[in-house]
Design a protein around this motif. Structure first.
Motif, PDB file in Angstrom:
ATOM      1  N   ASN A 108       0.819  -1.219   0.000  1.00 14.99           N
ATOM      2  CA  ASN A 108       0.000   0.000   0.000  1.00 14.99           C
ATOM      3  C   ASN A 108       0.853   1.269   0.000  1.00 14.99           C
ATOM      4  O   ASN A 108       0.336   2.365  -0.142  1.00 14.99           O
ATOM      5  CB  ASN A 108      -1.091  -0.008   1.088  1.00 14.99           C
ATOM      6  N   ASN A 109       2.187   1.116   0.098  1.00 13.36           N
ATOM      7  CA  ASN A 109       3.074   2.286  -0.072  1.00 13.36           C
ATOM      8  C   ASN A 109       3.031   2.796  -1.507  1.00 13.36           C
ATOM      9  O   ASN A 109       3.466   3.899  -1.796  1.00 13.36           O
ATOM     10  CB  ASN A 109       4.529   1.922   0.256  1.00 13.36           C
ATOM     11  N   GLN A 110       2.525   1.939  -2.418  1.00 10.63           N
ATOM     12  CA  GLN A 110       2.472   2.346  -3.836  1.00 10.63           C
ATOM     13  C   GLN A 110       1.270   3.251  -4.127  1.00 10.63           C
ATOM     14  O   GLN A 110       1.072   3.669  -5.261  1.00 10.63           O
ATOM     15  CB  GLN A 110       2.398   1.099  -4.733  1.00 10.63           C
ATOM     16  N   PHE A 111       0.461   3.550  -3.103  1.00  9.03           N
ATOM     17  CA  PHE A 111      -0.724   4.388  -3.333  1.00  9.03           C
ATOM     18  C   PHE A 111      -0.331   5.746  -3.925  1.00  9.03           C
ATOM     19  O   PHE A 111      -0.984   6.264  -4.820  1.00  9.03           O
ATOM     20  CB  PHE A 111      -1.516   4.576  -2.027  1.00  9.03           C
ATOM     21  N   LYS A 112       0.798   6.302  -3.416  1.00  6.30           N
ATOM     22  CA  LYS A 112       1.259   7.606  -3.906  1.00  6.30           C
ATOM     23  C   LYS A 112       1.568   7.528  -5.415  1.00  6.30           C
ATOM     24  O   LYS A 112       1.240   8.442  -6.175  1.00  6.30           O
ATOM     25  CB  LYS A 112       2.517   8.014  -3.142  1.00  6.30           C
ATOM     26  N   ASP A 113       2.186   6.418  -5.831  1.00  5.73           N
ATOM     27  CA  ASP A 113       2.496   6.246  -7.260  1.00  5.73           C
ATOM     28  C   ASP A 113       1.203   6.066  -8.063  1.00  5.73           C
ATOM     29  O   ASP A 113       1.101   6.517  -9.201  1.00  5.73           O
ATOM     30  CB  ASP A 113       3.393   5.022  -7.472  1.00  5.73           C
ATOM     31  N   LEU A 114       0.237   5.391  -7.433  1.00  3.84           N
ATOM     32  CA  LEU A 114      -1.055   5.187  -8.105  1.00  3.84           C
ATOM     33  C   LEU A 114      -1.716   6.543  -8.378  1.00  3.84           C
ATOM     34  O   LEU A 114      -2.236   6.780  -9.474  1.00  3.84           O
ATOM     35  CB  LEU A 114      -1.952   4.304  -7.219  1.00  3.84           C
ATOM     36  N   ILE A 115      -1.652   7.438  -7.384  1.00  2.00           N
ATOM     37  CA  ILE A 115      -2.223   8.783  -7.566  1.00  2.00           C
ATOM     38  C   ILE A 115      -1.576   9.454  -8.779  1.00  2.00           C
ATOM     39  O   ILE A 115      -2.238  10.134  -9.563  1.00  2.00           O
ATOM     40  CB  ILE A 115      -1.977   9.665  -6.308  1.00  2.00           C
ATOM     41  N   GLY A 116      -0.281   9.214  -8.919  1.00  2.00           N
ATOM     42  CA  GLY A 116       0.475   9.833 -10.016  1.00  2.00           C
ATOM     43  C   GLY A 116       0.031   9.368 -11.394  1.00  2.00           C
ATOM     44  O   GLY A 116       0.205  10.101 -12.373  1.00  2.00           O
ATOM     45  N   ILE A 117      -0.538   8.173 -11.491  1.00  2.00           N
ATOM     46  CA  ILE A 117      -0.927   7.704 -12.838  1.00  2.00           C
ATOM     47  C   ILE A 117      -2.429   7.852 -13.122  1.00  2.00           C
ATOM     48  O   ILE A 117      -2.842   7.829 -14.269  1.00  2.00           O
ATOM     49  CB  ILE A 117      -0.482   6.237 -13.105  1.00  2.00           C
ATOM     50  N   LEU A 118      -3.227   8.034 -12.059  1.00  2.00           N
ATOM     51  CA  LEU A 118      -4.668   8.217 -12.305  1.00  2.00           C
ATOM     52  C   LEU A 118      -4.906   9.630 -12.844  1.00  2.00           C
ATOM     53  O   LEU A 118      -4.152  10.553 -12.554  1.00  2.00           O
ATOM     54  CB  LEU A 118      -5.468   7.994 -11.018  1.00  2.00           C
ATOM     55  N   GLU A 119      -5.978   9.781 -13.632  1.00  2.00           N
ATOM     56  CA  GLU A 119      -6.269  11.082 -14.253  1.00  2.00           C
ATOM     57  C   GLU A 119      -7.380  11.788 -13.479  1.00  2.00           C
ATOM     58  O   GLU A 119      -8.180  11.129 -12.810  1.00  2.00           O
ATOM     59  CB  GLU A 119      -6.682  10.850 -15.714  1.00  2.00           C
ATOM     60  N   PRO A 120      -7.444  13.126 -13.576  1.00  2.00           N
ATOM     61  CA  PRO A 120      -8.519  13.825 -12.861  1.00  2.00           C
ATOM     62  C   PRO A 120      -9.896  13.510 -13.453  1.00  2.00           C
ATOM     63  O   PRO A 120      -9.995  13.135 -14.628  1.00  2.00           O
ATOM     64  CB  PRO A 120      -8.203  15.306 -13.066  1.00  2.00           C
ATOM     65  N   ILE A 121     -10.926  13.666 -12.645  1.00  2.00           N
ATOM     66  CA  ILE A 121     -12.302  13.490 -13.140  1.00  2.00           C
ATOM     67  C   ILE A 121     -12.563  14.585 -14.173  1.00  2.00           C
ATOM     68  O   ILE A 121     -12.289  15.760 -13.913  1.00  2.00           O
ATOM     69  CB  ILE A 121     -13.319  13.647 -11.980  1.00  2.00           C
ATOM     70  N   SER A 122     -13.087  14.207 -15.342  1.00  2.00           N
ATOM     71  CA  SER A 122     -13.389  15.230 -16.363  1.00  2.00           C
ATOM     72  C   SER A 122     -14.730  15.877 -16.062  1.00  2.00           C
ATOM     73  O   SER A 122     -15.685  15.172 -15.731  1.00  2.00           O
ATOM     74  CB  SER A 122     -13.532  14.623 -17.755  1.00  2.00           C
ATOM     75  N   PRO A 123     -14.811  17.192 -16.234  1.00  2.00           N
ATOM     76  CA  PRO A 123     -16.117  17.839 -16.102  1.00  2.00           C
ATOM     77  C   PRO A 123     -17.020  17.413 -17.259  1.00  2.00           C
ATOM     78  O   PRO A 123     -16.528  17.069 -18.329  1.00  2.00           O
ATOM     79  CB  PRO A 123     -15.807  19.333 -16.218  1.00  2.00           C
ATOM     80  N   ARG A 124     -18.334  17.424 -17.034  1.00  2.00           N
ATOM     81  CA  ARG A 124     -19.310  17.164 -18.102  1.00  2.00           C
ATOM     82  C   ARG A 124     -20.113  18.446 -18.309  1.00  2.00           C
ATOM     83  O   ARG A 124     -20.412  19.143 -17.335  1.00  2.00           O
ATOM     84  CB  ARG A 124     -20.288  16.059 -17.697  1.00  2.00           C
ATOM     85  N   LEU A 125     -20.484  18.691 -19.560  1.00  2.00           N
ATOM     86  CA  LEU A 125     -21.242  19.911 -19.869  1.00  2.00           C
ATOM     87  C   LEU A 125     -22.740  19.637 -19.935  1.00  2.00           C
ATOM     88  O   LEU A 125     -23.161  18.586 -20.419  1.00  2.00           O
ATOM     89  CB  LEU A 125     -20.788  20.478 -21.221  1.00  2.00           C
ATOM     90  N   TYR A 126     -23.528  20.599 -19.446  1.00  2.00           N
ATOM     91  CA  TYR A 126     -24.995  20.540 -19.551  1.00  2.00           C
ATOM     92  C   TYR A 126     -25.489  21.906 -20.010  1.00  2.00           C
ATOM     93  O   TYR A 126     -25.110  22.931 -19.414  1.00  2.00           O
ATOM     94  CB  TYR A 126     -25.619  20.153 -18.193  1.00  2.00           C
ATOM     95  N   SER A 127     -26.304  21.934 -21.069  1.00  2.00           N
ATOM     96  CA  SER A 127     -26.847  23.204 -21.564  1.00  2.00           C
ATOM     97  C   SER A 127     -27.663  23.846 -20.455  1.00  2.00           C
ATOM     98  O   SER A 127     -28.502  23.170 -19.838  1.00  2.00           O
ATOM     99  CB  SER A 127     -27.788  22.964 -22.749  1.00  2.00           C
ATOM    100  N   ILE A 128     -27.463  25.117 -20.239  1.00  2.00           N
ATOM    101  CA  ILE A 128     -28.234  25.819 -19.203  1.00  2.00           C
ATOM    102  C   ILE A 128     -29.660  26.033 -19.713  1.00  2.00           C
ATOM    103  O   ILE A 128     -29.864  26.486 -20.843  1.00  2.00           O
ATOM    104  CB  ILE A 128     -27.550  27.157 -18.852  1.00  2.00           C
ATOM    105  N   SER A 129     -30.647  25.669 -18.870  1.00  2.00           N
ATOM    106  CA  SER A 129     -32.039  25.780 -19.319  1.00  2.00           C
ATOM    107  C   SER A 129     -32.780  26.935 -18.643  1.00  2.00           C
ATOM    108  O   SER A 129     -33.982  27.079 -18.815  1.00  2.00           O
ATOM    109  CB  SER A 129     -32.779  24.454 -19.115  1.00  2.00           C
ATOM    110  N   SER A 130     -32.048  27.743 -17.873  1.00  2.00           N
ATOM    111  CA  SER A 130     -32.676  28.927 -17.266  1.00  2.00           C
ATOM    112  C   SER A 130     -32.199  30.173 -17.999  1.00  2.00           C
ATOM    113  O   SER A 130     -31.290  30.109 -18.821  1.00  2.00           O
ATOM    114  CB  SER A 130     -32.281  29.014 -15.794  1.00  2.00           C
TER     115      SER A 130
END
Ligand SMILES: Cc1cc2nc3c(=O)[nH]c(=O)nc-3n(C[C@H](O)[C@H](O)[C@H](O)COP(=O)(O)OP(=O)(O)OC[C@H]3O[C@@H](n4cnc5c(N)ncnc54)[C@H](O)[C@@H]3O)c2cc1C
Length: 335
Positions: A108-130
């Motif tokens: 579990n010391n490799q968790f830091k390395d795992l963080i290094g290879i995972l990618e950030p969550i991508s935002p999703r777009l939604y048309s504004i309806s107001s």
């Protein structure tokens, strides 16, 4: 209720927010606890331990919940993971929990390395309806919960599922995604809007805005979905706008209410003569919703209308539509 789809109207309270009709909301979803907690347990890490992620101190729990994409990892991430643990893994897309279960970290010391290879969550777009004029201090979106079948199991898309599960008073991370290519014309100009399904979202914004500012131009909406009874999004508001004259014309196509499938493009063709006259008169045409096949079928139908009612050859019709585009009078926001 009773629909084959789940669509949510979501109102977000947001003071001092600045946007225009046509803009979208970028939403950064959170990973669900039922996926995050088993990963924490499997890794045997202290969920309160902090790590530096993009110049920010974040706990292990919040990294997995709010920052890192742990769903349906791209092959490039799986390949980096394979190198990290020094084990051959076939090229595939897989969720982090399953990956860790089948191919565990060496320690579990490799968790830091795992963080290094995972990618950030991508935002999703939604048309504004107001509309900023009609719904001050709020921003609304219209979200279809993305549901798909994998290995005989129903799964949901990350962000639309996250949004569908929000409770009143929950807060979310978002930003305004400006779209200067999808704007209303000046108030006196006419608009034709083609927005089946959640594609209606920006047109609710357009109509509310034009209603609030008393714009004089005419408004024509084509809406479509599966069934009249269960899928007529914003039915009451749209019908009210017909009554008050804000909506000059409303044409609807419910594809599964009769034997033959009827879509918005069929309604366009049916009213093709008038639609062509509106265009000749300077109207702008907007399309929002599914890129394929909807926006493709709509464009084919537009070509047919211009050929038929403008008595043009194919080449002349193409030129007519190109000119609409050049004049920013044929605008699409499709996905
Ligand atoms: C300009 C723009 C405006 C938009 N406006 C709207 C709007 O007004 N309303 C709206 O509802 N949507 C809108 N969208 C679409 C929206 O941005 C999202 O794409 C949509 O909600 C799906 O995102 P999700 O996170 O729920 O799904 P994701 O998690 O991103 O999944 C998307 C797809 O990936 C595949 N997938 C995901 N996980 C797996 C897995 N484990 N196994 C196999 N396949 C998988 C599936 O095919 C799934 O359908 C818009 C998009 C754009 C670009």
């Amino acid at each position: 209720r009773g629909s084959n789809k789940e669509t949510y109207h979501i109102e977000i309270g947001a003071d001092d927010i600045e946007y225009l009709p046509g803009d979208s909301l970028g939403v950064i979803p959170e990973n669900p606890a039922e996926v995050v907690d088993p990963i924490v347990a499997l890794l045997g890490i202290d969920k309160n331990e902090t790590f530096t992620f993009r110049n920010e101190e974040v706990t292990a729990h919040d990294l997995l919940k709010k920052k890192l994409n742990i769903f349906y990892l791209p092959e490039r991430v799986v390949s980096k993971y394979s190198a990290l643990i020094g084990q051959e893994i076939p090229a595939t897309r897989i969720g982090l929990h399953e990956l860790l279960r089948i191919y565990p970290l060496n320690s579990n010391n490799q968790f830091k390395d795992l963080i290094g290879i995972l990618e950030p969550i991508s935002p999703r777009l939604y048309s504004i309806s107001s509309s900023p004029e009609a719904h001050s201090g709020e921003v609304h979106i219209t979200v279809a919960r993305d549901k798909f079948h994998i290995n005989e199991e129903w799964k949901f898309g990350l962000c639309s599922d996250f949004l569908s599960q929000l409770a009143v008073d929950n807060s979310i991370e978002f930003y305004i995604h400006k779209n200067s290519q999808f704007r209303l014309p000046s108030d006196e100009k006419d608009v034709i809007m083609i927005g089946p399904g959640t594609g209606v979202a920006p047109f609710r914004s357009f109509l509310a805005q034009r209603d609030a500012v008393g714009a004089g131009g005419r408004n024509w909406l084509f809406f479509g979905d599966q069934h009249f009874v269960t899928d007529f999004l914003y039915q009451t508001e749209l019908q009210n706008w017909v009554e008050t004259g804000v909506l000059t014309k409303l044409n609807v196509a419910f594809s599964r209410d009769q034997k033959e499938k009827v879509y918005v493009q069929h309604k366009m063709l049916k009213h093709g003569k008038e639609l062509y006259e509106w265009l000749l008169n300077g109207a702008s045409l907007y399309v929002c919703g599914a890129k394929d096949p909807m926006s493709v079928d709509v464009e084919d139908t537009l070509m047919q209308i211009v050929q038929k009612f403008g008595e043009k050859t194919i080449e002349e019709a193409v030129q007519f539509v190109e000119q609409l585009k050049d004049e920013s009078r044929y605008l699409k926001d499709v996905y």
